[in-house]
Design a protein around this motif. Structure first.
Motif, PDB file in Angstrom:
ATOM      1  N   ILE A 186       1.056 -13.056   8.216  1.00 60.12           N
ATOM      2  CA  ILE A 186      -0.111 -12.232   7.922  1.00 60.12           C
ATOM      3  C   ILE A 186      -1.369 -13.074   7.774  1.00 60.12           C
ATOM      4  N   THR A 187      -1.256 -14.273   7.230  1.00 59.15           N
ATOM      5  CA  THR A 187      -2.437 -15.133   7.066  1.00 59.15           C
ATOM      6  C   THR A 187      -3.020 -15.501   8.410  1.00 59.15           C
ATOM      7  N   ARG A 188      -2.155 -15.828   9.369  1.00 63.58           N
ATOM      8  CA  ARG A 188      -2.635 -16.163  10.708  1.00 63.58           C
ATOM      9  C   ARG A 188      -3.246 -14.939  11.380  1.00 63.58           C
ATOM     10  N   ALA A 189      -2.631 -13.765  11.178  1.00 60.61           N
ATOM     11  CA  ALA A 189      -3.175 -12.540  11.780  1.00 60.61           C
ATOM     12  C   ALA A 189      -4.571 -12.239  11.234  1.00 60.61           C
ATOM     13  N   LEU A 190      -4.767 -12.411   9.940  1.00 62.42           N
ATOM     14  CA  LEU A 190      -6.074 -12.164   9.347  1.00 62.42           C
ATOM     15  C   LEU A 190      -7.081 -13.209   9.792  1.00 62.42           C
ATOM     16  N   ALA A 191      -6.632 -14.436   9.971  1.00 59.34           N
ATOM     17  CA  ALA A 191      -7.532 -15.487  10.455  1.00 59.34           C
ATOM     18  C   ALA A 191      -8.064 -15.143  11.842  1.00 59.34           C
ATOM     19  N   ARG A 192      -7.213 -14.562  12.686  1.00 60.07           N
ATOM     20  CA  ARG A 192      -7.678 -14.121  14.003  1.00 60.07           C
ATOM     21  C   ARG A 192      -8.629 -12.941  13.869  1.00 60.07           C
ATOM     22  N   LEU A 193      -8.300 -12.021  12.958  1.00 64.79           N
ATOM     23  CA  LEU A 193      -9.109 -10.821  12.799  1.00 64.79           C
ATOM     24  C   LEU A 193     -10.523 -11.132  12.336  1.00 64.79           C
ATOM     25  N   ALA A 239       0.033  -1.165   8.038  1.00 63.94           N
ATOM     26  CA  ALA A 239       0.909  -1.428   9.186  1.00 63.94           C
ATOM     27  C   ALA A 239       0.816  -2.892   9.615  1.00 63.94           C
ATOM     28  N   LEU A 240      -0.378  -3.468   9.520  1.00 59.74           N
ATOM     29  CA  LEU A 240      -0.557  -4.877   9.864  1.00 59.74           C
ATOM     30  C   LEU A 240       0.260  -5.766   8.937  1.00 59.74           C
ATOM     31  N   VAL A 241       0.224  -5.451   7.640  1.00 55.34           N
ATOM     32  CA  VAL A 241       1.008  -6.218   6.676  1.00 55.34           C
ATOM     33  C   VAL A 241       2.498  -6.114   6.991  1.00 55.34           C
ATOM     34  N   ARG A 242       2.978  -4.903   7.242  1.00 52.80           N
ATOM     35  CA  ARG A 242       4.418  -4.725   7.518  1.00 52.80           C
ATOM     36  C   ARG A 242       4.833  -5.447   8.794  1.00 52.80           C
ATOM     37  N   ARG A 243       3.965  -5.412   9.796  1.00 49.65           N
ATOM     38  CA  ARG A 243       4.295  -6.027  11.080  1.00 49.65           C
ATOM     39  C   ARG A 243       4.437  -7.539  10.972  1.00 49.65           C
ATOM     40  N   HIS A 244       3.658  -8.143  10.080  1.00 53.43           N
ATOM     41  CA  HIS A 244       3.670  -9.610   9.996  1.00 53.43           C
ATOM     42  C   HIS A 244       4.428 -10.134   8.781  1.00 53.43           C
ATOM     43  N   ARG A 245       5.023  -9.227   7.988  1.00 53.80           N
ATOM     44  CA  ARG A 245       5.739  -9.676   6.790  1.00 53.80           C
ATOM     45  C   ARG A 245       7.027 -10.408   7.157  1.00 53.80           C
ATOM     46  N   ASP A 298     -12.242   2.785   7.705  1.00 49.26           N
ATOM     47  CA  ASP A 298     -12.704   4.168   7.589  1.00 49.26           C
ATOM     48  C   ASP A 298     -11.818   5.012   6.678  1.00 49.26           C
ATOM     49  N   ASP A 299     -12.460   5.994   6.026  1.00 48.37           N
ATOM     50  CA  ASP A 299     -11.770   7.081   5.309  1.00 48.37           C
ATOM     51  C   ASP A 299     -10.886   6.590   4.169  1.00 48.37           C
ATOM     52  N   ILE A 300     -11.403   5.704   3.355  1.00 46.93           N
ATOM     53  CA  ILE A 300     -10.686   5.298   2.147  1.00 46.93           C
ATOM     54  C   ILE A 300     -10.844   6.409   1.105  1.00 46.93           C
ATOM     55  N   GLY A 301      -9.768   6.706   0.399  1.00 46.48           N
ATOM     56  CA  GLY A 301      -9.866   7.649  -0.707  1.00 46.48           C
ATOM     57  C   GLY A 301      -9.442   9.060  -0.401  1.00 46.48           C
ATOM     58  N   LEU A 302      -9.145   9.370   0.853  1.00 47.07           N
ATOM     59  CA  LEU A 302      -8.681  10.718   1.162  1.00 47.07           C
ATOM     60  C   LEU A 302      -7.283  10.961   0.603  1.00 47.07           C
ATOM     61  N   LEU A 303      -6.438   9.935   0.672  1.00 46.76           N
ATOM     62  CA  LEU A 303      -5.059  10.033   0.225  1.00 46.76           C
ATOM     63  C   LEU A 303      -4.724   8.816  -0.633  1.00 46.76           C
ATOM     64  N   PRO A 304      -3.672   8.909  -1.454  1.00 56.50           N
ATOM     65  CA  PRO A 304      -3.233   7.710  -2.173  1.00 56.50           C
ATOM     66  C   PRO A 304      -2.924   6.578  -1.193  1.00 56.50           C
ATOM     67  N   VAL A 305      -3.210   5.388  -1.607  1.00 57.87           N
ATOM     68  CA  VAL A 305      -3.030   4.220  -0.741  1.00 57.87           C
ATOM     69  C   VAL A 305      -1.644   3.627  -0.972  1.00 57.87           C
ATOM     70  N   SER A 306      -0.922   3.392   0.102  1.00 53.30           N
ATOM     71  CA  SER A 306       0.409   2.801  -0.027  1.00 53.30           C
ATOM     72  C   SER A 306       0.287   1.356  -0.517  1.00 53.30           C
ATOM     73  N   PRO A 307       1.346   0.818  -1.135  1.00 53.50           N
ATOM     74  CA  PRO A 307       1.296  -0.582  -1.589  1.00 53.50           C
ATOM     75  C   PRO A 307       0.948  -1.560  -0.465  1.00 53.50           C
ATOM     76  N   ASP A 308       1.519  -1.333   0.728  1.00 56.60           N
ATOM     77  CA  ASP A 308       1.212  -2.227   1.850  1.00 56.60           C
ATOM     78  C   ASP A 308      -0.259  -2.126   2.247  1.00 56.60           C
ATOM     79  N   ALA A 309      -0.809  -0.912   2.249  1.00 61.97           N
ATOM     80  CA  ALA A 309      -2.214  -0.728   2.608  1.00 61.97           C
ATOM     81  C   ALA A 309      -3.126  -1.363   1.576  1.00 61.97           C
ATOM     82  N   ALA A 310      -2.783  -1.221   0.291  1.00 65.61           N
ATOM     83  CA  ALA A 310      -3.579  -1.845  -0.766  1.00 65.61           C
ATOM     84  C   ALA A 310      -3.570  -3.363  -0.601  1.00 65.61           C
ATOM     85  N   GLU A 311      -2.404  -3.910  -0.309  1.00 62.14           N
ATOM     86  CA  GLU A 311      -2.305  -5.357  -0.096  1.00 62.14           C
ATOM     87  C   GLU A 311      -3.120  -5.779   1.125  1.00 62.14           C
TER      88      GLU A 311
END
Length: 251
Positions: free
Chosen positions: A138-145, A127-133, A154-167
């Motif tokens: 996104i680079t500035r958002a991650l720099a703040r983060l 969602a963070l990637v989509r919001r800043h695309r 949390d909870d990686i691997g329960l479901l397939p990861v969307s392309p945006d989430a993987a990115e």
């Protein structure tokens, strides 16, 4: 200086000071102590709210004796020295074996020591990637983060990861590499992340994530299932990467 906590305590402390014949210096000392304590409490609440913890679980709720994690490993991780060294933590294993609870408890402990913490699911990163695309921010958002001392995913691997989430996950790991600490909980060992995200991206992510990382691998029955069925004797075996038990990097 607004000094809100001094104003709040002034009415009750002045009569006390008169009755007990405090000198002016003692009254000022007590008032300043109240102001400092009040500010510390306010800052703690603010850091906890900004962290976005999901359940409010702390080390006070964590039964160290009942946990299958070896006690020396728990002590090494709860010391939070690995966060100060900007190392990572990967807790992986089946659902219900305490991964999320332990990660949140470590995050709460970090907040209580004055550190800043941020809690995400992997889809939150998508969602963070989509919001800043749209504006390529996104680079500035991650720099703040990554100004945050500890970032928990949390909870990686329960479901397939969307392309945006993987990115988003790759971008976070890359941005935090050797700058900030990451803690992840996953149903998969990181070596299996290519099962849920593109292989090239998984390889680059895991390479950065596991450098300077501690890995705790859980195996056993679900605590939640045991509580639901009234089973009190849980089988649970924990294998611990050498980096945790010896306090060194696991590469």
């Amino acid at each position: 200086m607004k000094l809100p906590h001094i104003r709040r305590h002034l009415v009750e402390l002045v009569p006390t000071a008169r009755a007990q014949r405090w000198d002016h210096a003692e009254l000022v000392r007590v008032l300043l102590a109240e102001e400092a304590a009040g500010r510390d409490a306010t800052n703690l609440r603010t850091r906890r709210q900004r962290a976005g913890f999901p359940a409010g679980k702390t080390l006070h709720d964590w039964d160290a004796g009942a946990s299958c994690i070896p006690r020396p490993t728990q002590d090494a991780l709860t010391s939070l020295e690995w966060v100060s060294r900007r190392e990572n933590l990967c807790v992986c294993g089946p659902s219900g074996t305490g991964k999320s609870h332990f990660c949140e408890a470590l995050g709460q402990a970090a907040v209580e020591t004055g550190m800043t913490v941020a809690w995400f699911t992997i889809e939150d990163l998508g969602a963070l990637v989509r919001r800043h695309r749209a504006d390529d921010s996104i680079t500035r958002a991650l720099a703040r983060l990554i100004r945050t001392d500890l970032i928990i995913v949390d909870d990686i691997g329960l479901l397939p990861v969307s392309p945006d989430a993987a990115e988003g996950f790759y971008r976070l790991v890359d941005a935090a590499y050797e700058r900030r600490s990451l803690a992840i909980s996953s149903n998969l060992h990181p070596s299996g992340f290519d099962e849920i995200m593109p292989k090239t991206l998984a390889t680059a992510t895991v390479d950065r994530l596991l450098h300077h990382a501690h890995i705790v691998v859980t195996d056993g029955d679900s605590y939640r299932l045991a509580q639901a069925t009234g089973v009190s004797d849980l089988r649970c075996n924990w294998s611990v990467a050498p980096g945790v038990s010896r306090g060194k990097d696991h590469q």
